[in-house]
Design a protein around this motif. Structure first.
Motif, mmCIF file in Angstrom:
data_model
loop_
_atom_site.group_PDB
_atom_site.id
_atom_site.type_symbol
_atom_site.label_atom_id
_atom_site.label_comp_id
_atom_site.label_asym_id
_atom_site.label_seq_id
_atom_site.Cartn_x
_atom_site.Cartn_y
_atom_site.Cartn_z
ATOM 1 N N ILE A 25 -16.627 -15.035 6.223
ATOM 2 C CA ILE A 25 -17.840 -15.019 5.415
ATOM 3 C C ILE A 25 -18.746 -13.898 5.902
ATOM 4 O O ILE A 25 -19.040 -13.788 7.095
ATOM 5 N N LYS A 26 -19.176 -13.077 4.974
ATOM 6 C CA LYS A 26 -20.246 -12.119 5.220
ATOM 7 C C LYS A 26 -21.325 -12.393 4.186
ATOM 8 O O LYS A 26 -21.045 -12.933 3.121
ATOM 9 N N ARG A 27 -22.536 -12.030 4.503
ATOM 10 C CA ARG A 27 -23.596 -12.339 3.535
ATOM 11 C C ARG A 27 -23.398 -11.581 2.226
ATOM 12 O O ARG A 27 -23.682 -12.102 1.154
ATOM 13 N N CYS A 28 -22.916 -10.331 2.317
ATOM 14 C CA CYS A 28 -22.576 -9.574 1.114
ATOM 15 C C CYS A 28 -21.555 -8.513 1.500
ATOM 16 O O CYS A 28 -21.194 -8.381 2.670
ATOM 17 N N HIS A 29 -21.092 -7.739 0.548
ATOM 18 C CA HIS A 29 -20.088 -6.702 0.824
ATOM 19 C C HIS A 29 -20.633 -5.567 1.684
ATOM 20 O O HIS A 29 -19.860 -4.793 2.246
ATOM 21 N N PHE A 30 -21.948 -5.459 1.810
ATOM 22 C CA PHE A 30 -22.542 -4.258 2.395
ATOM 23 C C PHE A 30 -23.111 -4.474 3.795
ATOM 24 O O PHE A 30 -23.673 -3.554 4.387
ATOM 25 N N ILE A 31 -22.965 -5.680 4.299
ATOM 26 C CA ILE A 31 -23.312 -5.985 5.684
ATOM 27 C C ILE A 31 -22.057 -6.538 6.332
ATOM 28 O O ILE A 31 -21.571 -7.610 5.959
ATOM 29 N N LYS A 32 -21.509 -5.801 7.270
ATOM 30 C CA LYS A 32 -20.165 -6.078 7.773
ATOM 31 C C LYS A 32 -20.096 -7.200 8.801
ATOM 32 O O LYS A 32 -19.015 -7.707 9.094
ATOM 33 N N SER A 33 -21.227 -7.600 9.367
ATOM 34 C CA SER A 33 -21.206 -8.623 10.412
ATOM 35 C C SER A 33 -20.823 -9.981 9.832
ATOM 36 O O SER A 33 -21.491 -10.478 8.912
ATOM 37 N N PRO A 34 -19.768 -10.627 10.360
ATOM 38 C CA PRO A 34 -19.390 -11.958 9.871
ATOM 39 C C PRO A 34 -20.442 -13.000 10.231
ATOM 40 O O PRO A 34 -21.116 -12.892 11.265
ATOM 41 N N ILE A 35 -20.584 -13.984 9.383
ATOM 42 C CA ILE A 35 -21.491 -15.093 9.679
ATOM 43 C C ILE A 35 -20.753 -16.433 9.737
ATOM 44 O O ILE A 35 -21.367 -17.464 9.995
ATOM 45 N N GLY A 36 -19.443 -16.417 9.517
ATOM 46 C CA GLY A 36 -18.668 -17.652 9.573
ATOM 47 C C GLY A 36 -17.318 -17.475 8.932
ATOM 48 O O GLY A 36 -16.880 -16.357 8.639
#
Length: 299
Positions: free
Chosen positions: A221-232
């Protein structure tokens, strides 16, 4: 909760070869395609198992997905699930369309892109008219290069007026466009100038990460396609803990599938329930009149 998902799996190949696209004419091995198929099937099973949520899904592949049966089957299955509100996909419309008859058409939507170097106007138009005849909601669009103005004019003249024809602004080419070019694109797509901007986003709240997420083939899971840091990861038992409001960490946002979810722009009011497939709210009733000027379609 109604969760919107942008799904982008392992598919990175296309049957077209557009010069501006990094995945043009890219080939994948049978093993790589098999991996993508397995990922899709796992994702569909996960959606089925989480029936306490309402889902809307947009497939945004790095390539053309609908030439592969497993994407067609995925859309059929998703639209038949009671807790799935919508299943949409970005596509060049090069596949046969008879399979949509197995979908719940009220839940199906297409984001169709015309590529003038690789298909004739008449062929693409024929596919659009078939979608319309089959009762499928869709938007159609073209990348905004001036050399495509004649083809764009032809499409607008021959598509039913209730079909929204969008123009993707080529940001790096904007300084080279004449005022006449920009006025032409705006006459075809009243929201064209919205797509020409790099919107300030740093520190701004966004629905991405809370009610909309990006998911890859492994379930990351990433918040969107343009922020690469995973959140889960959706396949973790506590995946829901990753869903909460965040502020953007990027300076700007300039892609439609990103900036439409910035809270301060309020573009959810413009696109309403068609926000994933890029269809403005009440397009056929409130906006089609903008396209009926006498000389509006002259290239």
């Amino acid at each position: 909760m109604h969760l919107k998902i942008l799904y982008r799996g392992s598919l990175i190949s296309c049957n077209y070869g557009c010069e501006y696209c990094p995945f043009a004419k890219k080939q994948q091995s049978a093993a790589e395609l098999a991996t993508d198929k397995q990922e899709i099937e796992r994702f569909i099973n996960w959606i089925a198992q989480n029936s306490h949520y309402k889902f809307s899904i947009l497939f945004t592949p790095w390539g053309e997905a609908l030439i592969h049966k497993w994407y067609q089957q995925a859309l059929v299955k998703l639209t038949q699930m009671p807790h799935v509100h919508k299943a949409a996909i970005q596509t060049n419309l090069s596949c046969k369309l008879d399979w949509v008859e197995d979908c719940n058409k009220a839940k199906m939507a297409f984001w169709a892109t015309f590529h003038p170097e690789w298909v004739t106007c008449n062929k693409f138009l024929s596919q659009c008219l078939e979608l319309n005849q089959r009762g499928i909601n869709f938007s159609a669009g073209v990348v905004g290069f001036p050399q495509f103005k004649a083809q764009i004019t032809y499409l607008r003249q021959n598509l039913p007026i209730h079909i929204y024809l969008w123009i993707n602004a080529v940001k790096k080419e904007l300084p080279n466009l004449s005022q006449e070019d920009r006025a032409f694109f705006q006459s075809i797509d009243p929201f064209y100038e919205l797509n020409t901007q790099h919107y300030p986003s740093l520190g701004k709240t966004c629905r991405a990460g809370k009610s909309l997420i990006s998911i890859d083939g492994e379930g990351t899971i990433k918040r969107c396609h343009f922020i690469k840091s995973p959140i889960g990861n959706i396949y973790d038992y506590n995946w829901e803990d990753s869903l909460f409001e965040r502020t953007c960490i990027n300076e700007t946002c300039h892609c439609h599938i990103g900036y439409v979810h910035l809270d301060y722009l309020e573009l959810d009011k413009v696109f309403g329930s068609g926000i994933l497939e890029r269809i403005p709210h009440n397009w056929d009733y409130n906006l089609a009149a903008l396209l009926t000027g006498e000389s509006k379609y002259k290239a």
